[in-house]
Write a protein that holds these residues in place. Structure first.
Motif, PDB file in Angstrom:
ATOM      1  N   ASP A 120      24.502 102.921 108.090  1.00  0.00           N
ATOM      2  CA  ASP A 120      23.611 103.588 109.027  1.00  0.00           C
ATOM      3  C   ASP A 120      23.350 104.999 108.503  1.00  0.00           C
ATOM      4  N   TYR A 121      22.120 105.260 108.064  1.00  0.00           N
ATOM      5  CA  TYR A 121      21.832 106.555 107.445  1.00  0.00           C
ATOM      6  C   TYR A 121      21.907 107.721 108.424  1.00  0.00           C
ATOM      7  N   SER A 122      21.869 107.434 109.734  1.00  0.00           N
ATOM      8  CA  SER A 122      21.859 108.524 110.714  1.00  0.00           C
ATOM      9  C   SER A 122      23.235 109.169 110.883  1.00  0.00           C
ATOM     10  N   ASN A 123      24.293 108.478 110.458  1.00  0.00           N
ATOM     11  CA  ASN A 123      25.624 109.089 110.573  1.00  0.00           C
ATOM     12  C   ASN A 123      26.460 108.898 109.313  1.00  0.00           C
ATOM     13  N   PHE A 124      25.812 108.696 108.171  1.00  0.00           N
ATOM     14  CA  PHE A 124      26.524 108.509 106.910  1.00  0.00           C
ATOM     15  C   PHE A 124      27.064 109.864 106.418  1.00  0.00           C
ATOM     16  N   PRO A 125      28.290 109.889 105.859  1.00  0.00           N
ATOM     17  CA  PRO A 125      28.868 111.159 105.383  1.00  0.00           C
ATOM     18  C   PRO A 125      28.354 111.538 103.992  1.00  0.00           C
ATOM     19  N   TYR A 126      27.148 112.056 103.924  1.00  0.00           N
ATOM     20  CA  TYR A 126      26.541 112.433 102.648  1.00  0.00           C
ATOM     21  C   TYR A 126      27.318 113.576 101.989  1.00  0.00           C
ATOM     22  N   THR A 127      27.372 113.538 100.663  1.00  0.00           N
ATOM     23  CA  THR A 127      28.018 114.616  99.917  1.00  0.00           C
ATOM     24  C   THR A 127      27.100 115.199  98.850  1.00  0.00           C
ATOM     25  N   ASP A 128      26.106 114.443  98.394  1.00  0.00           N
ATOM     26  CA  ASP A 128      25.222 114.900  97.321  1.00  0.00           C
ATOM     27  C   ASP A 128      24.066 115.731  97.872  1.00  0.00           C
ATOM     28  N   LYS A 129      23.412 116.446  96.961  1.00  0.00           N
ATOM     29  CA  LYS A 129      22.184 117.172  97.271  1.00  0.00           C
ATOM     30  C   LYS A 129      21.014 116.450  96.608  1.00  0.00           C
ATOM     31  N   TYR A 130      19.836 116.575  97.197  1.00  0.00           N
ATOM     32  CA  TYR A 130      18.670 115.835  96.716  1.00  0.00           C
ATOM     33  C   TYR A 130      17.458 116.759  96.573  1.00  0.00           C
ATOM     34  N   ASP A 131      16.613 116.425  95.608  1.00  0.00           N
ATOM     35  CA  ASP A 131      15.356 117.149  95.435  1.00  0.00           C
ATOM     36  C   ASP A 131      14.314 116.679  96.441  1.00  0.00           C
ATOM     37  N   ALA A 132      14.427 115.432  96.855  1.00  0.00           N
ATOM     38  CA  ALA A 132      13.507 114.877  97.848  1.00  0.00           C
ATOM     39  C   ALA A 132      14.244 113.862  98.703  1.00  0.00           C
ATOM     40  N   VAL A 133      13.947 113.878  99.979  1.00  0.00           N
ATOM     41  CA  VAL A 133      14.399 112.837 100.899  1.00  0.00           C
ATOM     42  C   VAL A 133      13.146 112.186 101.456  1.00  0.00           C
ATOM     43  N   ILE A 134      13.096 110.857 101.409  1.00  0.00           N
ATOM     44  CA  ILE A 134      11.926 110.125 101.873  1.00  0.00           C
ATOM     45  C   ILE A 134      12.335 109.068 102.887  1.00  0.00           C
ATOM     46  N   SER A 135      11.384 108.629 103.667  1.00  0.00           N
ATOM     47  CA  SER A 135      11.630 107.537 104.605  1.00  0.00           C
ATOM     48  C   SER A 135      10.289 106.941 104.997  1.00  0.00           C
ATOM     49  N   SER A 136      10.288 105.657 105.285  1.00  0.00           N
ATOM     50  CA  SER A 136       9.052 105.023 105.750  1.00  0.00           C
ATOM     51  C   SER A 136       9.357 103.992 106.830  1.00  0.00           C
ATOM     52  N   LEU A 137       8.694 104.136 107.937  1.00  0.00           N
ATOM     53  CA  LEU A 137       8.735 103.175 109.039  1.00  0.00           C
ATOM     54  C   LEU A 137      10.161 102.832 109.461  1.00  0.00           C
ATOM     55  N   SER A 138      10.956 103.868 109.635  1.00  0.00           N
ATOM     56  CA  SER A 138      12.350 103.651 110.010  1.00  0.00           C
ATOM     57  C   SER A 138      12.848 104.625 111.071  1.00  0.00           C
ATOM     58  N   ILE A 139      12.563 105.909 110.901  1.00  0.00           N
ATOM     59  CA  ILE A 139      13.150 106.918 111.783  1.00  0.00           C
ATOM     60  C   ILE A 139      12.698 106.742 113.229  1.00  0.00           C
ATOM     61  N   HIS A 140      11.573 106.073 113.443  1.00  0.00           N
ATOM     62  CA  HIS A 140      11.117 105.860 114.827  1.00  0.00           C
ATOM     63  C   HIS A 140      12.050 104.942 115.608  1.00  0.00           C
ATOM     64  N   HIS A 141      13.006 104.306 114.941  1.00  0.00           N
ATOM     65  CA  HIS A 141      13.971 103.472 115.653  1.00  0.00           C
ATOM     66  C   HIS A 141      15.080 104.302 116.301  1.00  0.00           C
ATOM     67  N   LEU A 142      15.218 105.569 115.906  1.00  0.00           N
ATOM     68  CA  LEU A 142      16.262 106.429 116.449  1.00  0.00           C
ATOM     69  C   LEU A 142      15.827 107.043 117.782  1.00  0.00           C
ATOM     70  N   THR A 143      16.812 107.357 118.618  1.00  0.00           N
ATOM     71  CA  THR A 143      16.507 108.122 119.821  1.00  0.00           C
ATOM     72  C   THR A 143      15.983 109.497 119.406  1.00  0.00           C
ATOM     73  N   HIS A 144      15.321 110.168 120.324  1.00  0.00           N
ATOM     74  CA  HIS A 144      14.767 111.477 119.985  1.00  0.00           C
ATOM     75  C   HIS A 144      15.869 112.478 119.610  1.00  0.00           C
ATOM     76  N   SER A 145      16.988 112.438 120.317  1.00  0.00           N
ATOM     77  CA  SER A 145      18.085 113.352 119.983  1.00  0.00           C
ATOM     78  C   SER A 145      18.642 113.038 118.598  1.00  0.00           C
ATOM     79  N   ALA A 146      18.695 111.753 118.251  1.00  0.00           N
ATOM     80  CA  ALA A 146      19.182 111.366 116.926  1.00  0.00           C
ATOM     81  C   ALA A 146      18.195 111.774 115.833  1.00  0.00           C
ATOM     82  N   LYS A 147      16.906 111.718 116.135  1.00  0.00           N
ATOM     83  CA  LYS A 147      15.903 112.199 115.174  1.00  0.00           C
ATOM     84  C   LYS A 147      16.144 113.671 114.862  1.00  0.00           C
TER      85      LYS A 147
END
Length: 234
Positions: free
Chosen positions: A99-126
């Motif tokens: 679940d990307y909404s609560n994954f313990p990320y450690t790396d840094k990124y030059d770009a973060v992308i997403s398509s047709l997914s974040i709308h599944h989260l509650t507004h507070s989770a967004k």
């Protein structure tokens, strides 16, 4: 993210890519504008795809950044299986079933992308996710989200939905596929363009905007403050 969403996408994984053009009336502009907006100063960028599914959005960037390293994260292992088929054994790809909404990320990124997914989260989770994304980006990094958006009023929500249903009825999709797609959309939690831009700014992003919109489909781009690359294609 809910188990209901995971079950829906596990079931549709094998046919997901084949149906995209028929289910997204503005497919070429939608993904084209999103890919153009991923502007990285680093010629070998690290790119994180949230809710990557079959890797469709990432595929648009593979030729643009041939030296990039991609991390694809998705709740559905079935969807990621399709991504592995798409990209083969390319060592530049890393896959995470979580679940990307609560994954313990450690790396840094030059770009973060997403398509047709974040709308599944509650507004507070967004809102929480936007803050996480901002933290995981390098200075000048870009976040591009090609997603669904709610209308500013219920009137426009009803209009967008009616236009979408009319388009997919004429798309050549089977009745079963159409009904399955309509059923999936019942669990959507769309947020308005105005709210999403506001939340991006609250998370610390600069130059946050909706750079493309067709009815309920919208592309958002925002930068982490720093020496960001120019979006030459726009």
């Amino acid at each position: 993210m809910s188990d209901i969403v995971k079950k829906h996408f596990d079931a549709v994984a094998p046919s997901y890519d084949r149906q995209r053009r028929q289910l997204i009336p503005c497919f070429d502009d939608f993904y084209g504008m999103a890919a153009d907006a991923v502007a990285c100063a680093n010629p070998a960028p690290r790119i994180l795809d949230l809710g990557a599914g079959t890797g469709l959005f990432t595929a648009f960037l593979r030729n643009k950044y041939p030296l990039a390293h991609f991390t694809l994260i998705d709740l559905s292992e079935e969807m990621l299986k399709e991504a592995r088929v798409r990209f083969g054994n390319d060592p530049a790809f890393n896959y995470i079933a979580a679940d990307y909404s609560n994954f313990p990320y450690t790396d840094k990124y030059d770009a973060v992308i997403s398509s047709l997914s974040i709308h599944h989260l509650t507004h507070s989770a967004k809102r929480e996710l936007f803050s996480i994304i901002h933290e995981r980006l390098v200075d000048g990094g870009v976040f591009v989200n090609a997603d669904q958006a709610a209308g500013s009023t219920p009137f426009w929500d009803e209009y967008y939905m009616s236009q979408w249903k009319s388009a997919i009825q004429k798309s050549g999709l089977s009745n079963d596929a159409i009904e399955a797609s309509i059923e999936r959309r019942k669990v959507d939690i769309n947020a308005s363009v105005q709210d999403q831009i506001k939340w991006l700014c609250e998370a610390g992003f600069v130059n946050a905007d909706c750079i493309y919109k067709h009815h309920g489909f919208a592309v958002f781009a925002a930068f982490k403050k720093g020496a960001s690359a120019k979006i030459n294609a726009l």
